[in-house]
Design a protein around this motif. Structure first.
Motif, PDB file in Angstrom:
ATOM      1  N   MET A 124       0.819  -1.211   0.000  1.00  0.00           N
ATOM      2  CA  MET A 124       0.000   0.000   0.000  1.00  0.00           C
ATOM      3  C   MET A 124       0.855   1.264   0.000  1.00  0.00           C
ATOM      4  O   MET A 124       0.562   2.238  -0.708  1.00  0.00           O
ATOM      5  N   ALA A 125       1.956   1.253   0.767  1.00  0.00           N
ATOM      6  CA  ALA A 125       2.839   2.418   0.785  1.00  0.00           C
ATOM      7  C   ALA A 125       3.534   2.599  -0.563  1.00  0.00           C
ATOM      8  O   ALA A 125       3.661   3.728  -1.063  1.00  0.00           O
ATOM      9  N   GLY A 126       3.986   1.497  -1.165  1.00  0.00           N
ATOM     10  CA  GLY A 126       4.624   1.585  -2.473  1.00  0.00           C
ATOM     11  C   GLY A 126       3.668   2.079  -3.544  1.00  0.00           C
ATOM     12  O   GLY A 126       4.051   2.880  -4.412  1.00  0.00           O
ATOM     13  N   TYR A 127       2.419   1.641  -3.490  1.00  0.00           N
ATOM     14  CA  TYR A 127       1.422   2.101  -4.454  1.00  0.00           C
ATOM     15  C   TYR A 127       1.159   3.596  -4.283  1.00  0.00           C
ATOM     16  O   TYR A 127       1.045   4.338  -5.267  1.00  0.00           O
ATOM     17  N   ALA A 128       1.066   4.052  -3.035  1.00  0.00           N
ATOM     18  CA  ALA A 128       0.829   5.476  -2.780  1.00  0.00           C
ATOM     19  C   ALA A 128       1.991   6.325  -3.289  1.00  0.00           C
ATOM     20  O   ALA A 128       1.773   7.399  -3.874  1.00  0.00           O
ATOM     21  N   LEU A 129       3.220   5.858  -3.107  1.00  0.00           N
ATOM     22  CA  LEU A 129       4.372   6.622  -3.583  1.00  0.00           C
ATOM     23  C   LEU A 129       4.476   6.597  -5.103  1.00  0.00           C
ATOM     24  O   LEU A 129       4.979   7.549  -5.710  1.00  0.00           O
ATOM     25  N   ALA A 130       4.006   5.531  -5.724  1.00  0.00           N
ATOM     26  CA  ALA A 130       4.121   5.411  -7.174  1.00  0.00           C
ATOM     27  C   ALA A 130       3.008   6.135  -7.922  1.00  0.00           C
ATOM     28  O   ALA A 130       3.213   6.593  -9.055  1.00  0.00           O
ATOM     29  N   ARG A 131       1.847   6.276  -7.306  1.00  0.00           N
ATOM     30  CA  ARG A 131       0.684   6.781  -8.046  1.00  0.00           C
ATOM     31  C   ARG A 131       0.224   8.180  -7.616  1.00  0.00           C
ATOM     32  O   ARG A 131      -0.261   8.942  -8.434  1.00  0.00           O
ATOM     33  N   PHE A 132       0.366   8.525  -6.357  1.00  0.00           N
ATOM     34  CA  PHE A 132      -0.169   9.805  -5.887  1.00  0.00           C
ATOM     35  C   PHE A 132       0.859  10.916  -6.064  1.00  0.00           C
ATOM     36  O   PHE A 132       2.064  10.686  -6.018  1.00  0.00           O
ATOM     37  N   SER A 133       0.354  12.139  -6.256  1.00  0.00           N
ATOM     38  CA  SER A 133       1.223  13.306  -6.391  1.00  0.00           C
ATOM     39  C   SER A 133       1.349  14.010  -5.044  1.00  0.00           C
ATOM     40  O   SER A 133       0.403  14.051  -4.259  1.00  0.00           O
ATOM     41  N   TYR A 134       2.544  14.545  -4.779  1.00  0.00           N
ATOM     42  CA  TYR A 134       2.832  15.221  -3.519  1.00  0.00           C
ATOM     43  C   TYR A 134       3.424  16.608  -3.818  1.00  0.00           C
ATOM     44  O   TYR A 134       4.182  16.769  -4.779  1.00  0.00           O
ATOM     45  N   PRO A 135       3.102  17.600  -3.004  1.00  0.00           N
ATOM     46  CA  PRO A 135       3.646  18.943  -3.248  1.00  0.00           C
ATOM     47  C   PRO A 135       5.118  19.035  -2.840  1.00  0.00           C
ATOM     48  O   PRO A 135       5.586  18.303  -1.972  1.00  0.00           O
ATOM     49  N   TRP A 136       5.837  19.957  -3.501  1.00  0.00           N
ATOM     50  CA  TRP A 136       7.202  20.315  -3.119  1.00  0.00           C
ATOM     51  C   TRP A 136       8.153  19.113  -3.082  1.00  0.00           C
ATOM     52  O   TRP A 136       9.003  19.002  -2.199  1.00  0.00           O
ATOM     53  N   GLN A 137       7.980  18.228  -4.041  1.00  0.00           N
ATOM     54  CA  GLN A 137       8.857  17.054  -4.168  1.00  0.00           C
ATOM     55  C   GLN A 137       8.901  16.205  -2.891  1.00  0.00           C
ATOM     56  O   GLN A 137       9.921  15.617  -2.547  1.00  0.00           O
ATOM     57  N   LEU A 193       4.098  -0.493 -14.009  1.00  0.00           N
ATOM     58  CA  LEU A 193       2.787  -0.906 -14.510  1.00  0.00           C
ATOM     59  C   LEU A 193       2.107   0.270 -15.203  1.00  0.00           C
ATOM     60  O   LEU A 193       2.169   1.396 -14.710  1.00  0.00           O
ATOM     61  N   PRO A 194       1.483   0.057 -16.343  1.00  0.00           N
ATOM     62  CA  PRO A 194       0.801   1.166 -17.045  1.00  0.00           C
ATOM     63  C   PRO A 194      -0.367   1.707 -16.239  1.00  0.00           C
ATOM     64  O   PRO A 194      -1.290   0.972 -15.881  1.00  0.00           O
ATOM     65  N   VAL A 195      -0.324   2.997 -15.951  1.00  0.00           N
ATOM     66  CA  VAL A 195      -1.374   3.624 -15.146  1.00  0.00           C
ATOM     67  C   VAL A 195      -2.693   3.700 -15.913  1.00  0.00           C
ATOM     68  O   VAL A 195      -3.772   3.838 -15.327  1.00  0.00           O
ATOM     69  N   GLU A 196      -2.626   3.585 -17.246  1.00  0.00           N
ATOM     70  CA  GLU A 196      -3.845   3.671 -18.062  1.00  0.00           C
ATOM     71  C   GLU A 196      -4.837   2.558 -17.744  1.00  0.00           C
ATOM     72  O   GLU A 196      -6.057   2.758 -17.886  1.00  0.00           O
ATOM     73  N   LEU A 197      -4.343   1.408 -17.322  1.00  0.00           N
ATOM     74  CA  LEU A 197      -5.251   0.312 -16.975  1.00  0.00           C
ATOM     75  C   LEU A 197      -6.114   0.680 -15.771  1.00  0.00           C
ATOM     76  O   LEU A 197      -7.328   0.417 -15.757  1.00  0.00           O
ATOM     77  N   GLU A 198      -5.516   1.303 -14.772  1.00  0.00           N
ATOM     78  CA  GLU A 198      -6.276   1.720 -13.592  1.00  0.00           C
ATOM     79  C   GLU A 198      -7.219   2.879 -13.937  1.00  0.00           C
ATOM     80  O   GLU A 198      -8.350   2.940 -13.440  1.00  0.00           O
ATOM     81  N   GLU A 199      -6.753   3.791 -14.776  1.00  0.00           N
ATOM     82  CA  GLU A 199      -7.607   4.904 -15.200  1.00  0.00           C
ATOM     83  C   GLU A 199      -8.817   4.396 -15.967  1.00  0.00           C
ATOM     84  O   GLU A 199      -9.930   4.920 -15.809  1.00  0.00           O
ATOM     85  N   ALA A 200      -8.618   3.375 -16.805  1.00  0.00           N
ATOM     86  CA  ALA A 200      -9.743   2.797 -17.547  1.00  0.00           C
ATOM     87  C   ALA A 200     -10.751   2.163 -16.594  1.00  0.00           C
ATOM     88  O   ALA A 200     -11.971   2.273 -16.786  1.00  0.00           O
ATOM     89  N   ALA A 201     -10.261   1.501 -15.549  1.00  0.00           N
ATOM     90  CA  ALA A 201     -11.164   0.898 -14.569  1.00  0.00           C
ATOM     91  C   ALA A 201     -11.960   1.974 -13.835  1.00  0.00           C
ATOM     92  O   ALA A 201     -13.160   1.810 -13.576  1.00  0.00           O
ATOM     93  N   MET A 202     -11.311   3.096 -13.495  1.00  0.00           N
ATOM     94  CA  MET A 202     -12.024   4.170 -12.794  1.00  0.00           C
ATOM     95  C   MET A 202     -13.002   4.880 -13.709  1.00  0.00           C
ATOM     96  O   MET A 202     -14.054   5.345 -13.264  1.00  0.00           O
ATOM     97  N   VAL A 203     -12.681   4.954 -15.003  1.00  0.00           N
ATOM     98  CA  VAL A 203     -13.644   5.526 -15.965  1.00  0.00           C
ATOM     99  C   VAL A 203     -14.884   4.652 -16.043  1.00  0.00           C
ATOM    100  O   VAL A 203     -16.015   5.144 -16.191  1.00  0.00           O
ATOM    101  N   ASP A 204     -14.709   3.354 -15.914  1.00  0.00           N
ATOM    102  CA  ASP A 204     -15.842   2.423 -15.958  1.00  0.00           C
ATOM    103  C   ASP A 204     -16.629   2.403 -14.650  1.00  0.00           C
ATOM    104  O   ASP A 204     -17.558   1.602 -14.504  1.00  0.00           O
ATOM    105  N   GLY A 205     -16.241   3.226 -13.671  1.00  0.00           N
ATOM    106  CA  GLY A 205     -17.028   3.340 -12.447  1.00  0.00           C
ATOM    107  C   GLY A 205     -16.363   2.779 -11.213  1.00  0.00           C
ATOM    108  O   GLY A 205     -16.934   2.843 -10.120  1.00  0.00           O
ATOM    109  N   ASP A 206     -15.160   2.212 -11.362  1.00  0.00           N
ATOM    110  CA  ASP A 206     -14.476   1.670 -10.188  1.00  0.00           C
ATOM    111  C   ASP A 206     -13.833   2.805  -9.389  1.00  0.00           C
ATOM    112  O   ASP A 206     -13.511   3.869  -9.925  1.00  0.00           O
ATOM    113  N   THR A 207     -13.648   2.580  -8.097  1.00  0.00           N
ATOM    114  CA  THR A 207     -12.980   3.564  -7.243  1.00  0.00           C
ATOM    115  C   THR A 207     -11.471   3.364  -7.316  1.00  0.00           C
ATOM    116  O   THR A 207     -10.981   2.382  -7.884  1.00  0.00           O
ATOM    117  N   ARG A 208     -10.731   4.295  -6.731  1.00  0.00           N
ATOM    118  CA  ARG A 208      -9.285   4.146  -6.696  1.00  0.00           C
ATOM    119  C   ARG A 208      -8.893   2.874  -5.941  1.00  0.00           C
ATOM    120  O   ARG A 208      -8.002   2.132  -6.357  1.00  0.00           O
TER     121      ARG A 208
END
Length: 289
Positions: free
Chosen positions: A101-114, A177-192
């Motif tokens: 979960m921590a690795g996913y958060a660091l890989a996918r979420f954006s953070y301010p000021w680096q 991992l391609p982030v587009e796969l997760e974005e496609a799932a969320m476009v189809d109505g899935d949550t993060r």
């Protein structure tokens, strides 16, 4: 035609030399890796006098189960092994869950000021610290909460040192991992959270296998923290039990060999179970920074 055939012969000869050197290198590496395991296994079936025979007995001539009886029947090595198993499995599960979960958060979420880079480096820096530096604070902490000589204390301590490694392994893997796969799932109505569980996590199975086996090996073989936190036979792990057969009067090499050989078996079995995921996990993002 004569010159062409000479060139062809030379190139074939060079190719054979390269292949032969590769085979020799592989054989040398296998011997260097497997011979210590074979020697421990062979010594575990020898009588004490045969262990120190000159010239050495490469194959036991009079095999015996005496040392296995001493280690696992007369002494509580089964209890040590069970403690190691419970602590290693518990640590691996906790480390992989939180590290994923921590690795996913660091890989996918954006953070301010680096902050992402700073948080990632801070997590990694905790792994750089030698475990012996934290021995006194950990001992005082577990003593204050009356957790000495418990498996829970070992799991907490091992997780603290495995979690940075697991986080960085999974962070690197999720970044590949391609982030587009997760974005496609969320476009189809899935949550993060749903995209993480249904899309990213199944694709990350090789990385999970690689992370799990390394956490398991580190926890199974850990010696220093277990030596300080556990003081009784009911709570000690297998490395401490094996080290206890080195006394001021004698070193029981037969028992050490029997227990050491049996300690290798669970890790080898687990590695065979996850090997198809392990190789892929190590060859992809799990080895990147």
């Amino acid at each position: 035609m004569g010159i062409v055939s000479k060139i062809h012969v030379r190139s074939r000869f060079r190719e054979m030399l390269v292949r032969l050197s590769a085979y020799v290198t592989i054989v040398v590496a296998l011997v260097a890796t497997l011979f210590p395991i074979y020697w421990i296994a062979a010594n575990s079936f020898k009588f004490d006098i045969d262990i120190f025979a000159v010239p050495p007995e490469w194959v036991p001539r009079n095999p015996t189960l005496k040392h296995y009886d001493e280690a696992f029947i007369q002494r509580p090595f089964l209890r040590y092994a069970l403690n190691s198993f419970l602590v290693a499995v518990g640590t691996t599960i906790v480390s992989v869950c939180f590290g994923t979960m921590a690795g996913y958060a660091l890989a996918r979420f954006s953070y301010p000021w680096q902050w992402r880079r700073q948080i990632s480096f801070w997590i990694l820096s905790t792994r750089m610290m030698p475990p012996i530096v934290s021995i006194i604070p950990l001992y005082l902490f577990f003593n204050y909460f009356d957790m000495l000589n418990t498996k829970s204390a070992l799991i907490i301590a091992y997780t603290a040192f495995n979690l940075p490694f697991a986080t960085w392994m999974m962070k690197s893997y999720f970044q590949d991992l391609p982030v587009e796969l997760e974005e496609a799932a969320m476009v189809d109505g899935d949550t993060r959270w749903g995209a993480f569980l249904h899309v990213a996590l199944p694709l990350a199975r090789p990385g999970l296998a690689a992370t799990a086996i390394f956490c398991l090996i580190i926890s199974w073989n850990e010696f220093l923290l277990s030596l300080i936190i556990t003081l009784t036979e009911q709570s000690q792990t297998l490395p401490i039990g094996i080290a206890g057969r080195v006394t001021q009067y004698n070193t029981y090499w037969g028992e050490i060999s029997a227990a050491g050989f049996m300690a290798c078996v669970p890790i080898v079995v687990f590695a065979f179970i996850v090997q198809k995921h392990l190789v892929r996990g190590l060859s992809l993002g799990a080895v990147k920074g």
